[in-house]
Design an enzyme around this catalytic site. Structure first.
Site, PDB file in Angstrom:
ATOM      1  N   CYS A 152      -0.062  10.067  -5.138  1.00  7.49           N
ATOM      2  CA  CYS A 152       1.100   9.913  -4.338  1.00  7.49           C
ATOM      3  C   CYS A 152       2.018  10.837  -4.581  1.00  7.49           C
ATOM      4  CB  CYS A 152       1.698   8.493  -4.648  1.00  7.49           C
ATOM      5  SG  CYS A 152       2.389   8.176  -6.174  1.00  7.49           S
ATOM      6  N   HIS A 204       5.707   4.866  -7.527  1.00  3.96           N
ATOM      7  CA  HIS A 204       5.098   5.394  -6.016  1.00  3.96           C
ATOM      8  C   HIS A 204       5.990   5.976  -5.187  1.00  3.96           C
ATOM      9  CE1 HIS A 204       1.898   5.150  -3.275  1.00  3.96           C
ATOM     10  NE2 HIS A 204       2.715   4.541  -2.348  1.00  3.96           N
ATOM     11  N   HIS A 216       1.668   7.897   3.111  1.00  2.00           N
ATOM     12  CA  HIS A 216       1.649   7.827   1.459  1.00  2.00           C
ATOM     13  C   HIS A 216       0.205   7.739   1.006  1.00  2.00           C
ATOM     14  CE1 HIS A 216       1.140   3.244   0.902  1.00  2.00           C
ATOM     15  NE2 HIS A 216       1.092   3.318   2.162  1.00  2.00           N
TER      16      HIS A 216
END
Length: 250
Positions: A152, A204, A216
């Site tokens: 990510c 994240h 993402h």
């Protein structure tokens, strides 16, 4: 102090000096670094772009002198912009594969030629999403930074880097950059959203899109809905991440 440059494509940077150790990041072609410690088979390095540290195989880099390293540090990055390209050794026509984001500043010194497309300098903020779309459906890979596998924060770092902006390597580090926004409605496409776990740790990050969507890396680089609670996975119809903060980086 010793210095080095990666002359290969997608070299693993590992947590410990062994091939079986966890990969924590990657070196792309042309990336330069400081050598903090050198052993018989492995070197501990600090990557110039983001100060990230790890171990790489001594067979997978070339040495630079201090003057060459300083020159690379003071020059605007020239990066390959196509998903996959190659450089050529002039005499033998031997090919070296390059993935998007390969750094081309020192390519002639490596006795290679490159005739593909490249990007130099700062691009408009509205180009961030165009770059992000290039990575759609890239599989998730812990420590990855390429269209063959990416995590990510590697995704957000590379998207920003290809547009001339600097992000740190990990989501928790990136969360310390930029200005916080109070509401999603204040955000613009290209802003970053960060998400935490039950312990409050940032785990994240993704890139805000228009109309309450986010792109993402989760299983793959994908597009999902986002609201004040977090990311709503459009495949599972469940929330996958808890929203912590939105940051305007540029």
């Amino acid at each position: 102090m010793q210095y080095g440059i990666c002359h290969l494509n997608i070299v693993p940077v590992r947590l410990e000096p062994t091939d079986t150790s966890e990969m924590v990041s990657q070196l792309l072609f042309g990336e330069n670094f400081k050598v903090l410690e050198k052993r018989k088979k492995w070197s501990k390095i600090r990557i110039a772009f983001d100060s990230y540290e790890g171990w790489i195989d001594n067979k997978q880099y070339l040495h630079l002198d201090e003057e060459e390293y300083a020159l690379l540090q003071s020059s605007a990055e020239e990066l390959s912009i196509d998903l996959v390209d190659f450089a050529v050794t002039p005499n033998t026509q031997e090919l070296t594969p390059l993935s998007i984001g390969a750094k081309l500043n020192f390519i002639n010194k490596l006795n290679l030629e490159f005739e593909g497309r490249k990007i130099v300098g700062v691009q408009p903020k509205d180009n961030l999403l165009n770059t992000a779309y290039l990575y759609l459906n890239t599989p998730y890979l812990w420590g990855g930074k390429t269209p063959f596998g990416i995590d990510c924060s590697g995704f957000t770092q590379m998207v920003y880097r290809l547009n001339g902006y600097h992000l740190y390597r990990d989501a928790s580090q990136q969360a310390r950059q930029g200005e916080p926004l109070s509401f999603i409605e204040e955000s613009e496409p290209g802003d970053l959203a960060f998400f935490d776990n039950a312990e409050g740790e940032i785990i994240h990050v993704g890139i805000i899109m228009r109309d309450n969507y986010i792109i993402h890396a989760h299983g793959k680089v994908r597009i999902d809905r986002i609201d004040h609670s977090g990311i709503f996975n459009v495949d599972t119809n469940q929330y996958s991440h808890n929203l912590r903060v939105i940051k305007k980086i540029i």
